[in-house]
Scaffold this motif. Structure first.
Motif, PDB file in Angstrom:
ATOM      1  N   UNK A 140      14.478  21.781  22.551  1.00 32.25           N
ATOM      2  CA  UNK A 140      14.546  21.931  23.989  1.00 32.25           C
ATOM      3  C   UNK A 140      12.898  21.806  24.462  1.00 32.25           C
ATOM      4  N   UNK A 141      12.329  22.657  23.740  1.00 31.80           N
ATOM      5  CA  UNK A 141      10.695  22.824  23.925  1.00 31.80           C
ATOM      6  C   UNK A 141      10.093  21.311  23.734  1.00 31.80           C
ATOM      7  N   UNK A 142      10.077  20.902  22.281  1.00 33.83           N
ATOM      8  CA  UNK A 142       9.652  19.590  22.058  1.00 33.83           C
ATOM      9  C   UNK A 142      10.004  18.586  22.763  1.00 33.83           C
ATOM     10  N   UNK A 143      11.351  18.439  23.388  1.00 30.25           N
ATOM     11  CA  UNK A 143      11.603  17.458  24.187  1.00 30.25           C
ATOM     12  C   UNK A 143      11.081  17.593  25.651  1.00 30.25           C
ATOM     13  N   UNK A 144      10.859  18.736  26.043  1.00 30.57           N
ATOM     14  CA  UNK A 144      10.372  18.954  27.218  1.00 30.57           C
ATOM     15  C   UNK A 144       8.832  18.445  27.284  1.00 30.57           C
ATOM     16  N   UNK A 145       8.161  18.908  26.190  1.00 30.75           N
ATOM     17  CA  UNK A 145       6.529  18.562  26.125  1.00 30.75           C
ATOM     18  C   UNK A 145       6.487  16.828  25.510  1.00 30.75           C
ATOM     19  N   UNK A 196      14.263  24.716  32.367  1.00 27.34           N
ATOM     20  CA  UNK A 196      15.563  25.073  31.484  1.00 27.34           C
ATOM     21  C   UNK A 196      15.192  24.993  29.938  1.00 27.34           C
ATOM     22  N   UNK A 197      14.225  24.399  29.702  1.00 23.81           N
ATOM     23  CA  UNK A 197      13.781  24.621  28.065  1.00 23.81           C
ATOM     24  C   UNK A 197      12.912  25.749  27.825  1.00 23.81           C
ATOM     25  N   UNK A 198      12.489  26.574  28.810  1.00 25.88           N
ATOM     26  CA  UNK A 198      11.851  27.811  28.682  1.00 25.88           C
ATOM     27  C   UNK A 198      10.541  27.609  28.636  1.00 25.88           C
ATOM     28  N   UNK A 199       9.954  26.463  28.659  1.00 27.16           N
ATOM     29  CA  UNK A 199       8.343  26.275  28.905  1.00 27.16           C
ATOM     30  C   UNK A 199       7.920  26.867  30.184  1.00 27.16           C
TER      31      UNK A 199
END
Length: 117
Positions: A22-27, A69-72
């Motif tokens: 999720x973090x990698x998707x967000x970034x 929502x990804x926590x970033x």
């Protein structure tokens, strides 16, 4: 997600719920990455109005939601302003060096692109 959403409280994953994918998707999105770069550079909470983005208001809202929502990022209301802060401590605890590495790589890419212009 353990935090309940109300009109003034937004849902955020707990540290334990943050997932690498999720973090990698967000970034992976250039607009979201530019938001994160600005937040890291400023090192303080920033209101949504701080960011001048090349997208519509509804798309801007979407990008902030993906980051939250990804926590970033962490978003909180202060009066009428929605403030945004990087969850750097959480990300570093879960994925040591990831955020710093991504930000360094993004800065290097931006420098290459600026040099080519």
């Amino acid at each position: 997600m353990t935090t309940l959403a109300t009109p003034r409280a937004l849902e955020h994953p707990t540290r334990e719920e943050i997932r690498l994918e999720a973090v990698l998707h967000a970034l992976s999105d250039p607009v979201r990455l530019s938001i994160v770069r600005d937040m890291a550079r400023e090192g303080t909470e920033l209101s949504c109005s701080y960011f001048v983005l090349p997208v519509t208001k509804s798309t801007t809202t979407h990008h902030f939601r993906v980051l939250r929502e990804s926590g970033v990022i962490q978003q909180v209301y202060r009066g009428t302003a929605k403030l945004n802060a990087l969850r750097g401590d959480d990300l570093d605890a879960l994925f040591p060096g990831l955020l710093d590495t991504v930000l360094s790589a993004a800065a290097a890419q931006a420098a290459r692109e600026d040099g080519a212009a």
